[in-house]
Write a protein that holds these residues in place. Structure first.
Motif, PDB file in Angstrom:
ATOM      1  N   SER A 100       5.575  20.296 -15.002  1.00 35.01           N
ATOM      2  CA  SER A 100       7.046  20.655 -14.286  1.00 35.01           C
ATOM      3  C   SER A 100       7.138  19.701 -13.305  1.00 35.01           C
ATOM      4  N   PRO A 101       8.410  19.878 -12.621  1.00 37.16           N
ATOM      5  CA  PRO A 101       8.626  18.899 -11.456  1.00 37.16           C
ATOM      6  C   PRO A 101       7.728  19.101 -10.432  1.00 37.16           C
ATOM      7  N   VAL A 102       7.247  17.920  -9.739  1.00 39.19           N
ATOM      8  CA  VAL A 102       6.309  17.948  -8.809  1.00 39.19           C
ATOM      9  C   VAL A 102       6.818  17.451  -7.807  1.00 39.19           C
ATOM     10  N   GLU A 103       6.387  17.931  -6.279  1.00 42.16           N
ATOM     11  CA  GLU A 103       6.939  17.446  -5.160  1.00 42.16           C
ATOM     12  C   GLU A 103       6.347  16.258  -4.741  1.00 42.16           C
ATOM     13  N   LEU A 104       6.706  15.133  -4.787  1.00 44.09           N
ATOM     14  CA  LEU A 104       6.108  13.923  -4.701  1.00 44.09           C
ATOM     15  C   LEU A 104       6.692  13.111  -3.335  1.00 44.09           C
ATOM     16  N   SER A 105       5.796  12.862  -2.555  1.00 42.92           N
ATOM     17  CA  SER A 105       6.033  12.331  -1.164  1.00 42.92           C
ATOM     18  C   SER A 105       5.160  11.100  -0.855  1.00 42.92           C
ATOM     19  N   MET A 106       5.875   9.872  -0.476  1.00 41.99           N
ATOM     20  CA  MET A 106       5.449   8.602  -0.510  1.00 41.99           C
ATOM     21  C   MET A 106       5.617   8.091   0.664  1.00 41.99           C
ATOM     22  N   GLN A 107       4.549   7.299   1.051  1.00 44.08           N
ATOM     23  CA  GLN A 107       5.020   6.351   2.318  1.00 44.08           C
ATOM     24  C   GLN A 107       4.335   5.038   2.156  1.00 44.08           C
ATOM     25  N   PHE A 108       5.244   4.003   2.061  1.00 43.91           N
ATOM     26  CA  PHE A 108       4.748   2.662   1.679  1.00 43.91           C
ATOM     27  C   PHE A 108       4.354   2.023   2.965  1.00 43.91           C
ATOM     28  N   VAL A 168       2.044   3.562 -11.967  1.00 44.35           N
ATOM     29  CA  VAL A 168       2.034   4.891 -12.942  1.00 44.35           C
ATOM     30  C   VAL A 168       1.060   5.740 -12.173  1.00 44.35           C
ATOM     31  N   LEU A 169       1.590   6.928 -12.079  1.00 44.06           N
ATOM     32  CA  LEU A 169       0.846   8.121 -11.483  1.00 44.06           C
ATOM     33  C   LEU A 169       0.253   8.858 -12.988  1.00 44.06           C
ATOM     34  N   GLY A 170      -0.899   9.146 -12.997  1.00 46.44           N
ATOM     35  CA  GLY A 170      -1.302   9.737 -14.320  1.00 46.44           C
ATOM     36  C   GLY A 170      -1.647  11.158 -14.123  1.00 46.44           C
ATOM     37  N   GLU A 171      -2.149  11.756 -15.193  1.00 41.03           N
ATOM     38  CA  GLU A 171      -2.483  13.217 -15.131  1.00 41.03           C
ATOM     39  C   GLU A 171      -3.347  13.683 -13.934  1.00 41.03           C
ATOM     40  N   LYS A 172      -4.346  12.774 -13.638  1.00 42.70           N
ATOM     41  CA  LYS A 172      -5.352  13.005 -12.464  1.00 42.70           C
ATOM     42  C   LYS A 172      -4.551  13.286 -11.316  1.00 42.70           C
ATOM     43  N   GLU A 173      -3.580  12.067 -10.991  1.00 46.29           N
ATOM     44  CA  GLU A 173      -2.718  12.005  -9.639  1.00 46.29           C
ATOM     45  C   GLU A 173      -1.814  13.229  -9.664  1.00 46.29           C
ATOM     46  N   LEU A 174      -1.350  13.726 -10.536  1.00 44.22           N
ATOM     47  CA  LEU A 174      -0.419  14.695 -10.725  1.00 44.22           C
ATOM     48  C   LEU A 174      -1.263  16.035 -10.902  1.00 44.22           C
ATOM     49  N   ASN A 175      -2.369  16.147 -10.957  1.00 41.66           N
ATOM     50  CA  ASN A 175      -3.089  17.464 -11.046  1.00 41.66           C
ATOM     51  C   ASN A 175      -2.447  18.204 -12.413  1.00 41.66           C
ATOM     52  N   GLY A 176      -2.354  17.469 -13.595  1.00 43.41           N
ATOM     53  CA  GLY A 176      -1.899  18.359 -14.772  1.00 43.41           C
ATOM     54  C   GLY A 176      -0.417  18.897 -14.711  1.00 43.41           C
ATOM     55  N   VAL A 201       0.953  -1.053  -0.070  1.00 41.46           N
ATOM     56  CA  VAL A 201       0.014   0.074  -0.068  1.00 41.46           C
ATOM     57  C   VAL A 201       0.907   1.107  -0.039  1.00 41.46           C
ATOM     58  N   TYR A 202       0.384   2.176  -0.786  1.00 40.44           N
ATOM     59  CA  TYR A 202       1.366   3.545  -0.851  1.00 40.44           C
ATOM     60  C   TYR A 202       0.499   4.604  -0.450  1.00 40.44           C
ATOM     61  N   ASP A 203       0.750   5.610   0.262  1.00 44.62           N
ATOM     62  CA  ASP A 203       0.026   6.692   0.521  1.00 44.62           C
ATOM     63  C   ASP A 203       0.959   7.796  -0.115  1.00 44.62           C
ATOM     64  N   TYR A 204       0.427   8.940  -0.840  1.00 47.28           N
ATOM     65  CA  TYR A 204       1.253   9.709  -1.459  1.00 47.28           C
ATOM     66  C   TYR A 204       0.647  11.156  -1.660  1.00 47.28           C
ATOM     67  N   THR A 205       1.488  12.290  -1.694  1.00 46.21           N
ATOM     68  CA  THR A 205       1.029  13.362  -2.022  1.00 46.21           C
ATOM     69  C   THR A 205       1.856  13.860  -3.160  1.00 46.21           C
ATOM     70  N   ALA A 206       0.957  14.396  -4.167  1.00 44.16           N
ATOM     71  CA  ALA A 206       1.536  15.006  -5.348  1.00 44.16           C
ATOM     72  C   ALA A 206       0.973  16.326  -5.574  1.00 44.16           C
ATOM     73  N   GLY A 207       1.780  17.352  -5.766  1.00 39.40           N
ATOM     74  CA  GLY A 207       1.227  18.737  -6.030  1.00 39.40           C
ATOM     75  C   GLY A 207       0.285  19.170  -5.105  1.00 39.40           C
ATOM     76  N   GLY A 208       0.350  18.806  -3.759  1.00 39.48           N
ATOM     77  CA  GLY A 208      -0.361  19.080  -2.755  1.00 39.48           C
ATOM     78  C   GLY A 208      -1.768  18.507  -2.434  1.00 39.48           C
ATOM     79  N   HIS A 209      -1.686  17.460  -3.419  1.00 42.68           N
ATOM     80  CA  HIS A 209      -3.011  16.540  -3.150  1.00 42.68           C
ATOM     81  C   HIS A 209      -2.804  14.983  -2.827  1.00 42.68           C
ATOM     82  N   THR A 210      -3.557  14.554  -1.769  1.00 47.80           N
ATOM     83  CA  THR A 210      -3.072  13.449  -1.055  1.00 47.80           C
ATOM     84  C   THR A 210      -3.948  12.231  -1.638  1.00 47.80           C
ATOM     85  N   TYR A 211      -3.322  11.063  -2.083  1.00 46.81           N
ATOM     86  CA  TYR A 211      -4.057   9.979  -2.474  1.00 46.81           C
ATOM     87  C   TYR A 211      -3.630   8.867  -1.599  1.00 46.81           C
ATOM     88  N   SER A 212      -4.060   7.554  -2.178  1.00 48.65           N
ATOM     89  CA  SER A 212      -3.767   6.146  -1.915  1.00 48.65           C
ATOM     90  C   SER A 212      -3.976   5.162  -2.571  1.00 48.65           C
TER      91      SER A 212
END
Length: 160
Positions: free
Chosen positions: A97-105, A86-94, A55-66
């Motif tokens: 450019s570089p996006v701050e990606l934080s992941m906790q497995f 694969v993190l797509g356009e929805k998860e990356l909020n379009g 399982v992975y919880d992550y934040t991309a572009g200020g939005h949190t997903y799991s």
């Protein structure tokens, strides 16, 4: 049929065969290549035992997903498996450019039926320290997960 005609036919078949192989390699590469609006994660497992879910919880572009992965047939994930996420356009909020990606497995040590909330019993849940980096859409990042149930698990971004 003359030897010359046979030679020409053989050469034509060889050229056609090479063209088909080249076209196949271009259309179906052995390695996944993310689109310009995706980030691919190649996660290599190097754990001491098989386990139920990743399982992975992550934040991309200020939005949190799991998210997470398991085997559809309920079998354990092999300790040496390679998993593509694969993190797509929805998860990356379009982000283009570089996006701050934080992941906790988290490793769920026993197989349980996955659930939408990604909530599992504490007794079989092993958390890892979070990872953070600037990720660029269109790139693939390699991670490795090591460890075992008794001593815990670690996730690391591989430098290539």
């Amino acid at each position: 049929m003359s030897k010359k005609k046979i030679g020409i036919a053989a050469a034509a078949l060889a050229v056609l065969g090479l063209a088909v192989l080249f076209l196949h390699a271009m259309l179906f590469p052995a390695e996944y290549r993310p689109a310009d609006d995706e980030i691919a994660l190649r996660i290599q497992l190097a754990t001491k035992e098989d386990f139920g879910l990743l399982v992975y919880d992550y934040t991309a572009g200020g939005h949190t997903y799991s998210g997470g992965t398991s085997n559809v047939d309920g079998s354990l994930i092999r300790h040496d498996a390679e998993i593509m996420v694969v993190l797509g356009e929805k998860e990356l909020n379009g982000a283009a450019s570089p996006v701050e990606l934080s992941m906790q497995f988290r490793i769920i040590t026993d197989y349980v039926t996955p659930n939408y909330e990604n909530v599992y019993p504490d007794a079989i849940t092993k958390y890892m320290e979070p990872l953070s980096w600037n990720a660029r859409p269109g790139e693939t990042y390699s991670l490795v997960i090591t460890g075992d149930r008794a001593n815990g698990y670690q996730a690391a971004l591989k430098q290539e």
